[in-house]
Design an enzyme around this catalytic site. Structure first.
Site, PDB file in Angstrom:
ATOM      1  CG  PHE A  34      -1.964  -1.096   1.370  1.00 33.11           C
ATOM      2  CD1 PHE A  34      -2.472  -1.777  -0.002  1.00 33.11           C
ATOM      3  CD2 PHE A  34      -2.835  -1.347   2.401  1.00 33.11           C
ATOM      4  CE1 PHE A  34      -3.300  -2.752   0.181  1.00 33.11           C
ATOM      5  CE2 PHE A  34      -3.738  -2.102   2.566  1.00 33.11           C
ATOM      6  CZ  PHE A  34      -4.025  -2.771   1.432  1.00 33.11           C
ATOM      7  CE  LYS A  56      -9.116  -7.030  -4.736  1.00 28.78           C
ATOM      8  NZ  LYS A  56      -8.388  -5.958  -5.621  1.00 28.78           N
TER       9      LYS A  56
HETATM   10  C1  FMN Z   1       1.383  -4.932  -8.467  1.00 32.14           C
HETATM   11  C2  FMN Z   1      -0.136  -5.180  -7.893  1.00 32.14           C
HETATM   12  C3  FMN Z   1      -0.633  -4.295  -6.992  1.00 32.14           C
HETATM   13  C4  FMN Z   1      -1.953  -4.548  -6.358  1.00 32.14           C
HETATM   14  N1  FMN Z   1      -2.227  -3.878  -5.267  1.00 32.14           N
HETATM   15  C5  FMN Z   1      -3.454  -3.807  -4.850  1.00 32.14           C
HETATM   16  C6  FMN Z   1      -4.039  -2.778  -4.086  1.00 32.14           C
HETATM   17  O1  FMN Z   1      -3.306  -1.895  -3.551  1.00 32.14           O
HETATM   18  N2  FMN Z   1      -5.216  -3.071  -3.624  1.00 32.14           N
HETATM   19  C7  FMN Z   1      -5.936  -4.322  -4.073  1.00 32.14           C
HETATM   20  O2  FMN Z   1      -7.112  -4.249  -3.562  1.00 32.14           O
HETATM   21  N3  FMN Z   1      -5.489  -5.095  -4.945  1.00 32.14           N
HETATM   22  C8  FMN Z   1      -4.208  -5.052  -5.347  1.00 32.14           C
HETATM   23  N4  FMN Z   1      -3.542  -5.801  -6.325  1.00 32.14           N
HETATM   24  C9  FMN Z   1      -4.535  -6.879  -6.631  1.00 32.14           C
HETATM   25  C10 FMN Z   1      -5.481  -6.676  -7.895  1.00 32.14           C
HETATM   26  O3  FMN Z   1      -6.376  -5.648  -7.711  1.00 32.14           O
HETATM   27  C11 FMN Z   1      -6.289  -8.060  -8.318  1.00 32.14           C
HETATM   28  O4  FMN Z   1      -7.243  -8.262  -7.469  1.00 32.14           O
HETATM   29  C12 FMN Z   1      -5.311  -9.256  -8.398  1.00 32.14           C
HETATM   30  O5  FMN Z   1      -4.156  -8.933  -8.963  1.00 32.14           O
HETATM   31  C13 FMN Z   1      -5.978 -10.296  -9.339  1.00 32.14           C
HETATM   32  O6  FMN Z   1      -6.208  -9.805 -10.439  1.00 32.14           O
HETATM   33  P1  FMN Z   1      -5.270 -10.000 -11.699  1.00 32.14           P
HETATM   34  O7  FMN Z   1      -4.765 -11.448 -11.897  1.00 32.14           O
HETATM   35  O8  FMN Z   1      -5.978  -9.578 -13.070  1.00 32.14           O
HETATM   36  O9  FMN Z   1      -4.019  -9.051 -11.614  1.00 32.14           O
HETATM   37  C14 FMN Z   1      -2.616  -5.533  -6.851  1.00 32.14           C
HETATM   38  C15 FMN Z   1      -1.994  -6.550  -7.651  1.00 32.14           C
HETATM   39  C16 FMN Z   1      -0.908  -6.118  -8.240  1.00 32.14           C
HETATM   40  C17 FMN Z   1      -0.236  -7.180  -9.612  1.00 32.14           C
END
Ligand code: FMN
Length: 350
Positions: A120, A219
């Site tokens: 964060f 979430k």
């Molecule tokens: C680099 C990175 C930073 C992330 N930061 C957050 C965040 O600050 N808050 C959050 O709720 N999810 C965060 N996520 C999770 C994504 O929102 C998502 O739930 C997760 O990556 C699964 O989706 P994807 O497979 O399409 O990446 C982050 C994901 C990545 C890759």
């Protein structure tokens, strides 16, 4: 073209450096009204068949950008211009914080995955609110995802979330309580119903008090036991939340410590979506995220009961036109089937 750029150039640079350069470029684009509008005209979803309404908010297309990319609400307009139907900014915490030491973002090219332990990093709720107040040159649906400040003890978590909610709920199209990121110690404990109930109730009171009543979602992590997924779903219904976003990254993997996203997360993410849909039917809006790579994935999630779909890692591997391309392909598919997004939601759900 992007694949060539990625495999020959971008992958040789530090993942976080590429990320910051991209956000800076998009933030600059956000200040250029003409270019922004031009991109929006060609890349944003415009087919009425793609439109979907959830918790009273109109989305031009079902695919949005998941939280974590635009952590400081710096470039949501540009992202909308590139074809995302909504942009979830954050996670934003009440107080500014630097996040974990670098390196904290790792690509796994073979698996089309990413591991992150960002923690964060963000400039805090007040700074984000200032950015969100800026007038918008192109339409953009903005979700605001809030989390706990790292130095705040668990016993004061509710007050910390409430501080962020007060700053940000009036500026958000929807608000998300994030209790599922693996990189803030103790955060995921808040998913336990006895801790989650007072937290969600307090944030809901703030969200309900804004002039438009800001929709509120929670979430969740893919690593919750099935019974706990059900318990959170029941709690969301009990408290009158608007929806659930499933899922965040998983800690169930080998290698660098942190949350894994992308292709390996796909299976569990869909499993959680199906479970939630079986539990709540259409009484809550379900937002499916985790391993979404292409139009087939979006299609599958809609059929399984998601009203909205999000992705992040898919864009890292798919490039800047990723969302626009998927919306275009989805639009063609809908026309072939003579149907619309709202008509597809939950078609194959039990
Ligand atoms: C680099 C990175 C930073 C992330 N930061 C957050 C965040 O600050 N808050 C959050 O709720 N999810 C965060 N996520 C999770 C994504 O929102 C998502 O739930 C997760 O990556 C699964 O989706 P994807 O497979 O399409 O990446 C982050 C994901 C990545 C890759």
């Amino acid at each position: 073209m992007y694949r060539l750029l990625f495999t020959q150039v971008l992958r040789r640079f530090d993942a976080e450096a590429v990320h910051h350069a991209t956000v800076r470029a998009l933030a600059l684009l956000s200040t250029l009204p003409l270019l922004k509008r031009l991109l929006h005209r060609f890349l944003a979803p415009s087919d009425p068949a793609l439109r979907v309404t959830a918790f009273g908010v109109h989305f031009p297309g079902p695919l949005g950008l998941a939280a974590g990319f635009d952590k400081d609400a710096a470039c949501a307009e540009a992202l909308s211009a590139f074809g995302f139907g909504h942009v979830e900014v954050g996670t934003i915490t009440a107080h500014a914080q630097p996040g974990n030491p670098r390196p904290r973002l790792f690509r796994d090219l073979r698996q089309h995955a990413v591991v992150n332990r960002m923690g964060f990093n963000n400039a805090g709720a007040h700074a984000a609110a200032r950015r969100l107040r800026r007038t918008r040159g192109v339409p953009v649906v903005v979700g605001v995802n809030i989390g706990k400040t790292k130095v705040v003890p668990e016993s004061e978590a509710v007050a910390d979330y409430v501080t962020s909610a007060k700053e940000l709920a009036p500026l958000a199209d929807y608000l998300v309580v994030n209790v599922s990121s693996p990189n803030t110690p103790g955060l995921r404990n808040l998913q336990a119903v006895e801790l989650l109930r007072p937290l969600l109730a307090a944030v809901k009171e703030v969200a309900d008090s804004t002039p438009r009543r800001t929709p509120l979602l929670v979430k969740i992590a893919p690593d919750l036991a099935d019974a706990d997924v059900d318990a959170v779903a029941d709690l969301a219904l009990e408290l009158g939340l608007d929806g659930i976003i499933a899922t965040n990254t998983t800690i169930r993997h080998a290698g660098e410590s942190g949350g894994l996203s992308g292709r390996p997360l796909k299976e569990r993410s869909i499993e959680v979506l199906r479970r939630l849909r079986a539990r709540v039917g259409d009484r809550l809006t379900l937002v499916s995220v985790g391993g979404v790579e292409d139009v087939d994935d979006v299609w599958e999630r809609l059929l399984a009961g998601a009203t909205l779909v999000q992705g992040y890692t898919g864009m890292i591997y798919g490039g800047p036109l990723w969302a626009s391309r998927i919306h275009r392909q989805l639009s063609r598919r809908l026309r072939r089937h003579a149907t619309t997004v709202p008509a597809m939601i939950g078609r194959t759900a039990r």
